[in-house]
Design a protein around this motif. Sequence first.
Motif, PDB file in Angstrom:
ATOM      1  N   PRO A   1       3.435  -0.107   6.302  1.00 16.98           N
ATOM      2  CA  PRO A   1       3.803   0.391   7.620  1.00 16.98           C
ATOM      3  C   PRO A   1       2.805   1.423   8.117  1.00 16.98           C
ATOM      4  N   PHE A   2       2.515   1.381   9.414  1.00 19.32           N
ATOM      5  CA  PHE A   2       1.649   2.364  10.038  1.00 19.32           C
ATOM      6  C   PHE A   2       2.559   3.358  10.761  1.00 19.32           C
ATOM      7  N   GLY A   3       2.547   4.608  10.333  1.00 14.33           N
ATOM      8  CA  GLY A   3       3.381   5.624  10.948  1.00 14.33           C
ATOM      9  C   GLY A   3       2.536   6.743  11.541  1.00 14.33           C
ATOM     10  N   TYR A   4       2.845   7.131  12.779  1.00 14.40           N
ATOM     11  CA  TYR A   4       2.067   8.150  13.476  1.00 14.40           C
ATOM     12  C   TYR A   4       2.997   9.190  14.088  1.00 14.40           C
ATOM     13  N   ALA A   5       2.496  10.392  14.277  1.00 14.86           N
ATOM     14  CA  ALA A   5       3.294  11.474  14.841  1.00 14.86           C
ATOM     15  C   ALA A   5       3.634  11.224  16.304  1.00 14.86           C
TER      16      ALA A   5
ATOM     17  N   ASP B   1      12.038  10.630  18.543  1.00 13.29           N
ATOM     18  CA  ASP B   1      11.315  11.894  18.319  1.00 13.29           C
ATOM     19  C   ASP B   1       9.846  11.801  18.720  1.00 13.29           C
ATOM     20  N   GLY B   2       9.443  10.659  19.280  1.00 15.12           N
ATOM     21  CA  GLY B   2       8.059  10.481  19.715  1.00 15.12           C
ATOM     22  C   GLY B   2       7.161   9.812  18.703  1.00 15.12           C
ATOM     23  N   ALA B   3       7.618   9.698  17.455  1.00 18.99           N
ATOM     24  CA  ALA B   3       6.810   9.056  16.415  1.00 18.99           C
ATOM     25  C   ALA B   3       6.689   7.556  16.687  1.00 18.99           C
ATOM     26  N   VAL B   4       5.624   6.964  16.187  1.00 18.50           N
ATOM     27  CA  VAL B   4       5.376   5.531  16.338  1.00 18.50           C
ATOM     28  C   VAL B   4       5.416   4.888  14.960  1.00 18.50           C
ATOM     29  N   TRP B   5       6.140   3.780  14.847  1.00 21.05           N
ATOM     30  CA  TRP B   5       6.312   3.099  13.551  1.00 21.05           C
ATOM     31  C   TRP B   5       5.981   1.629  13.716  1.00 21.05           C
ATOM     32  N   LEU B   6       4.944   1.165  13.000  1.00 21.59           N
ATOM     33  CA  LEU B   6       4.471  -0.217  13.099  1.00 21.59           C
ATOM     34  C   LEU B   6       4.535  -0.884  11.729  1.00 21.59           C
ATOM     35  N   PRO B   7       5.585  -1.665  11.444  1.00 24.69           N
ATOM     36  CA  PRO B   7       5.653  -2.371  10.159  1.00 24.69           C
ATOM     37  C   PRO B   7       4.613  -3.498  10.112  1.00 24.69           C
ATOM     38  N   ASN B   8       3.945  -3.648   8.979  1.00 28.46           N
ATOM     39  CA  ASN B   8       2.932  -4.692   8.809  1.00 28.46           C
ATOM     40  C   ASN B   8       2.961  -5.230   7.381  1.00 28.46           C
ATOM     41  N   ILE B   9       2.589  -6.491   7.252  1.00 22.68           N
ATOM     42  CA  ILE B   9       2.392  -7.111   5.948  1.00 22.68           C
ATOM     43  C   ILE B   9       0.907  -7.416   5.782  1.00 22.68           C
ATOM     44  N   PHE B  10       0.355  -7.023   4.640  1.00 24.98           N
ATOM     45  CA  PHE B  10      -1.017  -7.379   4.300  1.00 24.98           C
ATOM     46  C   PHE B  10      -1.011  -8.343   3.120  1.00 24.98           C
ATOM     47  N   ARG B  11      -2.037  -9.146   3.042  1.00 22.12           N
ATOM     48  CA  ARG B  11      -2.154 -10.121   1.958  1.00 22.12           C
ATOM     49  C   ARG B  11      -3.455  -9.871   1.200  1.00 22.12           C
ATOM     50  N   TYR B  12      -3.403 -10.109  -0.105  1.00 18.88           N
ATOM     51  CA  TYR B  12      -4.635 -10.047  -0.897  1.00 18.88           C
ATOM     52  C   TYR B  12      -4.724 -11.251  -1.818  1.00 18.88           C
ATOM     53  N   VAL B  13      -5.942 -11.613  -2.135  1.00 18.60           N
ATOM     54  CA  VAL B  13      -6.242 -12.716  -3.051  1.00 18.60           C
ATOM     55  C   VAL B  13      -7.105 -12.186  -4.173  1.00 18.60           C
ATOM     56  N   VAL B  14      -6.738 -12.512  -5.406  1.00 18.03           N
ATOM     57  CA  VAL B  14      -7.550 -12.149  -6.578  1.00 18.03           C
ATOM     58  C   VAL B  14      -8.289 -13.414  -7.029  1.00 18.03           C
ATOM     59  N   ALA B  15      -9.589 -13.291  -7.197  1.00 20.73           N
ATOM     60  CA  ALA B  15     -10.401 -14.399  -7.685  1.00 20.73           C
ATOM     61  C   ALA B  15     -11.369 -13.868  -8.748  1.00 20.73           C
ATOM     62  N   ARG B  16     -11.958 -14.780  -9.483  1.00 22.78           N
ATOM     63  CA  ARG B  16     -12.870 -14.393 -10.553  1.00 22.78           C
ATOM     64  C   ARG B  16     -14.263 -14.979 -10.342  1.00 22.78           C
ATOM     65  N   VAL B  17     -15.262 -14.216 -10.760  1.00 20.52           N
ATOM     66  CA  VAL B  17     -16.636 -14.689 -10.703  1.00 20.52           C
ATOM     67  C   VAL B  17     -16.855 -15.719 -11.805  1.00 20.52           C
ATOM     68  N   ALA B  18     -17.272 -16.896 -11.438  1.00 22.87           N
ATOM     69  CA  ALA B  18     -17.446 -17.986 -12.413  1.00 22.87           C
ATOM     70  C   ALA B  18     -18.643 -17.704 -13.330  1.00 22.87           C
TER      71      ALA B  18
END
Length: 226
Positions: free
Chosen positions: A166-170, A209-226
């Motif tokens: 989540p991205f949260g700001y004042a 209260d003026g704060a901004v709240w932006l929920p987000n999902i991020f994805r990652y991939v794990v790979a290996r050097v052959a």
Amino acid sequence: MTPTPTATLVARDWAEIQERMLVPLYEAVYDRLEIGPGDRLLGLDCGAGLALLLAGGRGACATGVEADPARRALARERLLEVVAAPPVPGARPYDVLLAFEPTPAALAGALPAVRRGGAVVLAGWGPPERCTVPVVPGGGPAALDLDALAARAGLVPDGSGRVFCPFGYADVDSAVRGLLSTGLYGGAADPGQAEKELAEALHPYERTDGAVWLPNIFRYVVARVA
């Protein structure tokens, strides 16, 4: 090269407002790979180096690559080892490469520094319907096909995951400054108009209260050097 005053301000907005929003992603990756003492990590496009600090806190030896001189200067203020271009292959290759939405060329340039069997972590935005950061004329987040990127680089798949960031700001002003520091909106023909439209797009996510709240999902991939 000496950073311009504008570039320095944008870099500080990244370091002081935005960079911490990705801590859950970094921690999830480090937990999965069990990053610890003895590990050598290379962070591609490391910004002001928060991901390196977190890896160092686990005992790893972390080096960053950052082309932007303003962000590189901030990382060095944190006493981090950050260079302008990927290091040439040496006697001690890296065990892990961490890259957030790299271009194919940037990834190819960094891979020679990673040992055979080493982990390459590619990260980026999740599905658009799971991300609330606004898209306005001139830019916005877009999911990168991380699996295809890994395949084109000749890497061997080794799993993937999703992380809630989540991205949260004042307030709206700090949200606009933080989001502009990401570079997502750099394609706008009129930066001033893009800033105005971004502020307007954030109002639905503004709390009482003026704060901004932006929920987000991020994805990652794990790979290996052959």
